[in-house]
Design an enzyme around this catalytic site. Sequence first.
Site, PDB file in Angstrom:
ATOM      1  N   SER A 180       0.838  -1.193   0.000  1.00 55.80           N
ATOM      2  CA  SER A 180       0.000   0.000   0.000  1.00 55.80           C
ATOM      3  C   SER A 180       0.874   1.245   0.000  1.00 55.80           C
ATOM      4  CB  SER A 180      -0.878   0.026   1.244  1.00 55.80           C
ATOM      5  OG  SER A 180      -1.541   1.277   1.336  1.00 55.80           O
ATOM      6  N   TYR A 219      -1.099  -0.110  10.407  1.00 60.12           N
ATOM      7  CA  TYR A 219      -1.300  -0.704   9.081  1.00 60.12           C
ATOM      8  C   TYR A 219      -0.143  -0.316   8.164  1.00 60.12           C
ATOM      9  CZ  TYR A 219      -3.591  -1.199   4.441  1.00 60.12           C
ATOM     10  OH  TYR A 219      -3.906  -1.513   3.148  1.00 60.12           O
TER      11      TYR A 219
END
Lengths: 432, 244
Positions: free
Chosen positions: B137, B150
Amino acid sequence: MSAAAQGWGRLLHPREAVQTLRDRFEQPRFAPGEHYLARGQSRSYGDVAVNDGGHILDTRRLDRFIAFDAQQGLLECEAGLTLGEIIALCLPQGWFPAVTPGTQQVSVGGAIACDVHGKNHHRAGSFGCHVQSLKLLRSDGRVRHCSAQENPALFAATIGGLGLTGLILSACIRLQRVAGAAMQGDSLRFANLAEYFALEAESAPHWPYTVAWVDCSARGAALGRGVFERARHAAGAAPAPPRALRLFFTPPLSPLNALSLRAFNTLYYHRPGAQRSAQRWHWQSFFYPLDRIAHWNRLYGPRGFYQFQCLVPPAQARAAIAQMLELIAASGQGSFLAVLKTFGGLRSPGLLSFPAPGTTLALDFANRGARTTALLAQLEAIALAAGGRLYAAKDACMSAESFRRGYPALGDFTQHIDPAFSSSFWRRLEHS
Amino acid sequence: MNELRVLIIGATSAIAQACARIWAARGAQLLLAARDAPRGEAIAADLRLRGAAAVHCLRYDAGLPPQSLLDALSGIGMPDIVLIAHGSLPDQARCEHALEALHEAYRINALSVLELATLLGEALRAQGHGTLAVIGSVAGDRGRASNYVYGSAKAAVAAFLSGLRQRLHGSGVNVLTIKPGFVDTPMTRDFAKNALWAQPETIAAGIVRAIEQGRAVVYLPGWWRWLMLLIRLIPEPLFRRLRL
Ligand SMILES: Cc1cc2nc3c(=O)[nH]c(=O)nc-3n(C[C@H](O)[C@H](O)[C@H](O)COP(=O)(O)OP(=O)(O)OC[C@H]3O[C@@H](n4cnc5c(N)ncnc54)[C@H](O)[C@@H]3O)c2cc1C
Ligand SMILES: NC(=O)c1ccc[n+]([C@@H]2O[C@H](COP(=O)([O-])OP(=O)(O)OC[C@H]3O[C@@H](n4cnc5c(N)ncnc54)[C@H](OP(=O)(O)O)[C@@H]3O)[C@@H](O)[C@H]2O)c1
């Protein structure tokens, strides 16, 4: 919010909480006291897919094929799948939707909930005639299997039920076998309304698809002149469909006005292609000419537009439609896309289904405020006096009275409404 | 029998499904690993109708060791492409005080991915060809207050893959790190969406293309590369004051 959240006519600016469902297994969250409505591709024009102040269950990701029997043409799929995606998969195997509206960007759920019709109504009836079964989620969290045999009353209420009976999760539909990807038939000019009815009577027994475009600016002796099309599926090559276009923005002033309208209609009527027999079309050009221009609805400018579609029973059809066309031509409003179609006698199970024997007239009106709504009210009155009705999928302003009179099964239908489901359309007509 | 063979881990992910539809339309053989069996089966049925030559379903839960997946795979044979797609957005606020939430987030977004990359990277090397593609990501490019648990797990994945890529260089195996920006999927359903958001179909087309081109790292959509470059260039004294 995106343009898709306001109805295809772009008249409304609702406030809605949207839940996007991932697939048919996802249980939506139903909060007590709140109201819910499923939405497909937002191709209905007015407010049947709008739930101002409530929740929307967005079904566009319910797009899985479940099973396809290529021998019988039986397709089971999730309700958010579009007819376009179905055609892409099934046409190469010789199958096509048994009924399709004028855009392939409609979901199976939307096609069932509005019980949509196409140019073959006189032969095939409406979409609901080809739904074998469906699975309906109610707000109690339970799934109802519905078909002509199982829960038949709920089945009949859900077909054409405008999303009010619950969320359709999936459906099993029957497709039709077709000869190929081409369409073959005739384009024929007709000089007035009487000629339309003659052509229609002559063609309907022999052609699976018939439809007519009418020049809604013509008056007097030319009242109701237009171009008639009749066709059937055919094997072999067809001219490739024209390249897709896209309207990226909404023009601040609509280029569609009385002058451009008259000019367009006259040119369209006289264009050489308007009179050509043994013509061939690509299936896309024949069924979905408007899909070529993405977001064509923006053409009507920031104020949006109304669509009017009524049905008039056979005995009154000629007189009532002549009266409406005269009124429209005199008003200088009206549009490029006025369509006439005569329905047949096949009835779908749907309690609130729009199609019935008679002739339907459909056309757009740019929103010019009170002038437009006044004209719409006059047209509605003519349809109603002739024993007709208006089509909910296209409607943004019919009266509660015409809804009641046009749909005699409304009382029966009401018993099947899911208590947690509602729409702006329903509240408008229930409480006015 | 020369169809492309693809193993997708986290096959119920919206981005993974969109990739699978592209491969199915090209007649590939698909192996779908997911923790939710009914969802996996429903996706398999859809992909078969969309043209996949064959679809097999496997069980994989990132909370558990990967050995059973590897065992199942040894019976079926190694694929040409492995796409590791599973992941989940942890509750950042909870991770700030509850260590079990922190561990769980790392288990799903980092550790399970590194385990799979280790074992499947090795199996691909033994086979002598293939691609190991992993969805990281842009959040891994710089830790931000709103989701650094995250983000740092995704950063671990990116650093790990960079090393693995070097190690496997010359073995016939490419390692692809995929860095999507904001994507409208179930994982991000509660976020308000704006023009920066992409649909999973757009990301999927980019993934399939990057695999074909043998890329090492791909940002999707591509402009995120430049945006993240700018974000990485912000000096720390300034960055610490920002609310991103
Ligand atoms: C260019 C154009 C041409 C058209 N031509 C025709 C035509 O020839 N004939 C015709 O009949 N119609 C026609 N229409 C209208 C269109 O076919 C219908 O409005 C259709 O219902 C739109 O489908 P949708 O998926 O966009 O549904 P939406 O507009 O999103 O929803 C329509 C209704 O269906 C309900 N609904 C949607 N999905 C579900 C679900 N899963 N479960 C329960 N309820 C659901 C909604 O609540 C709403 O009441 C046309 C529209 C356009 C834009
Ligand atoms: N959406 C974004 O904005 C975005 C941006 C950058 C990167 N990504 C990454 O893209 C990848 C795909 O996500 P998505 O956006 O497509 O979201 P998604 O549709 O919600 O997919 C997430 C997937 O992870 C799976 N998963 C979660 N926990 C798991 C577990 N313990 N074991 C096995 N599988 C598990 C889910 O399985 P279930 O179906 O069983 O829940 C689901 O398949 C993820 O790695 C995500 O981090 C997403």
